[in-house]
Design an enzyme around this catalytic site. Sequence first.
Site, PDB file in Angstrom:
ATOM      1  N   ASN A  13     -56.673  15.729  -0.362  1.00  0.00           N
ATOM      2  CA  ASN A  13     -56.094  15.335  -1.653  1.00  0.00           C
ATOM      3  C   ASN A  13     -55.243  14.104  -1.360  1.00  0.00           C
ATOM      4  O   ASN A  13     -54.155  14.213  -0.815  1.00  0.00           O
ATOM      5  CB  ASN A  13     -55.225  16.466  -2.223  1.00  0.00           C
ATOM      6  N   TRP A  14     -55.781  12.969  -1.718  1.00  0.00           N
ATOM      7  CA  TRP A  14     -55.106  11.704  -1.353  1.00  0.00           C
ATOM      8  C   TRP A  14     -53.877  11.427  -2.205  1.00  0.00           C
ATOM      9  O   TRP A  14     -53.110  10.528  -1.907  1.00  0.00           O
ATOM     10  CB  TRP A  14     -56.088  10.540  -1.494  1.00  0.00           C
ATOM     11  N   LYS A  15     -53.726  12.129  -3.308  1.00  0.00           N
ATOM     12  CA  LYS A  15     -52.625  11.898  -4.249  1.00  0.00           C
ATOM     13  C   LYS A  15     -52.665  10.434  -4.739  1.00  0.00           C
ATOM     14  O   LYS A  15     -53.751   9.894  -4.905  1.00  0.00           O
ATOM     15  CB  LYS A  15     -51.284  12.246  -3.607  1.00  0.00           C
ATOM     16  N   HIS A  98     -52.605  21.112  -9.730  1.00  0.00           N
ATOM     17  CA  HIS A  98     -51.807  20.835  -8.533  1.00  0.00           C
ATOM     18  C   HIS A  98     -50.322  20.927  -8.894  1.00  0.00           C
ATOM     19  O   HIS A  98     -49.919  20.559 -10.000  1.00  0.00           O
ATOM     20  CB  HIS A  98     -52.145  19.445  -7.992  1.00  0.00           C
ATOM     21  N   GLU A 100     -47.876  19.182  -8.199  1.00  0.00           N
ATOM     22  CA  GLU A 100     -47.246  17.917  -8.615  1.00  0.00           C
ATOM     23  C   GLU A 100     -47.559  17.626 -10.087  1.00  0.00           C
ATOM     24  O   GLU A 100     -46.737  17.047 -10.796  1.00  0.00           O
ATOM     25  CB  GLU A 100     -47.711  16.777  -7.695  1.00  0.00           C
ATOM     26  N   GLU A 170     -51.343  27.128  -2.697  1.00  0.00           N
ATOM     27  CA  GLU A 170     -50.423  26.109  -2.200  1.00  0.00           C
ATOM     28  C   GLU A 170     -48.987  26.494  -2.537  1.00  0.00           C
ATOM     29  O   GLU A 170     -48.522  26.210  -3.666  1.00  0.00           O
ATOM     30  CB  GLU A 170     -50.744  24.758  -2.835  1.00  0.00           C
ATOM     31  N   SER A 216     -48.827  21.295   3.980  1.00  0.00           N
ATOM     32  CA  SER A 216     -48.535  20.783   5.322  1.00  0.00           C
ATOM     33  C   SER A 216     -49.507  21.306   6.376  1.00  0.00           C
ATOM     34  O   SER A 216     -49.129  21.480   7.543  1.00  0.00           O
ATOM     35  CB  SER A 216     -47.078  21.080   5.712  1.00  0.00           C
ATOM     36  N   GLY A 237     -53.072  17.317   2.068  1.00  0.00           N
ATOM     37  CA  GLY A 237     -52.459  16.120   1.494  1.00  0.00           C
ATOM     38  C   GLY A 237     -52.256  15.055   2.558  1.00  0.00           C
ATOM     39  O   GLY A 237     -53.174  14.308   2.918  1.00  0.00           O
ATOM     40  N   GLY A 238     -51.049  14.990   3.097  1.00  0.00           N
ATOM     41  CA  GLY A 238     -50.667  13.935   4.043  1.00  0.00           C
ATOM     42  C   GLY A 238     -51.665  13.699   5.169  1.00  0.00           C
ATOM     43  O   GLY A 238     -52.032  12.554   5.461  1.00  0.00           O
TER      44      GLY A 238
HETATM   45  C1  PEP Z   1     -51.521  18.825  -1.297  1.00  0.00           C
HETATM   46  O1  PEP Z   1     -51.301  17.713  -1.762  1.00  0.00           O
HETATM   47  O2  PEP Z   1     -52.250  19.603  -1.913  1.00  0.00           O
HETATM   48  C2  PEP Z   1     -50.892  19.199  -0.035  1.00  0.00           C
HETATM   49  C3  PEP Z   1     -51.110  20.388   0.448  1.00  0.00           C
HETATM   50  O3  PEP Z   1     -50.100  18.239   0.565  1.00  0.00           O
HETATM   51  P1  PEP Z   1     -49.557  18.266   2.077  1.00  0.00           P
HETATM   52  O4  PEP Z   1     -50.719  18.653   2.956  1.00  0.00           O
HETATM   53  O5  PEP Z   1     -49.075  16.895   2.333  1.00  0.00           O
HETATM   54  O6  PEP Z   1     -48.480  19.303   2.135  1.00  0.00           O
END
Ligand code: PEP
Length: 255
Positions: A13-15, A98, A100, A170, A216, A237-238
Amino acid sequence: MNKAVRKAVIAGNWKMNKTPKEAKELLSAVAPLVKEADCEVIACVPFVDLQTAIETTDGTNIKIGAENCHWAESGAFTGEISAPMLKEMGVEYVVLGHSERRQYFGETDETVNKRTKAALRAGLKPIVCVGELLWERECNITEEVIARQIKLDLWDVSAEELKNIIIAYEPVWAIGTGKTATAEQAEEVCAFIRATLAKLYDPAAAEAVTIQYGGSMNDGNADELLGKTNVDGGLIGGASLVAEKFAAIVKAASK
Ligand code: PEP
């Protein structure tokens, strides 16, 4: 993961990251690293990157997803993108609900449900995100929160349609914070999600659903998280923004 009964899926998930040019560079770097993957590999990218992403991954094993879609097919919704628009482009997946979107853009279980049904109608595969806030975990209501989200987000979704849905667990406190749920915590909630689905549908339908963990997840902890029976993959994500890190997670899911 229990690969005998369901598909392992690693989705990035590049956001709000990467311009089309950068998207091309990143996907060109990821593709050779994941070509032997024994799991589904998905990159969910910003709307403006979708065309480039589809072209860059043509002929590879990487599938492309969007990060949201509207519930209407078309109409007076300035700035929104509909599910049929995504489908026509060649998009296969869409992240919905999500945290966010829930936190910053007023997304509710009702709108997640409407978007989920619209995505299914258009032939997209929704990745429906659920998860508790830290405060809710501390108050010992994680299961109530998750059960409510699952029931509402999947309201009026048939058992047949459920086959095309991925659930991403999540925990909100673990997203982008560097704080990962322990493998035991992830397993506990993913198993609870499956039990909830078994009650809403039936045990066989629930057994077949891919349930990802997200929060994470990285190249250092993926092995342990994915080693749990009910954790069928990850929403990343990251770490999905760094080709080598994302590929290492795909490798962990390919074991
Ligand atoms: C996400 O954006 O769904 C996510 C899990 O981010 P991260 O891996 O950065 O916590």
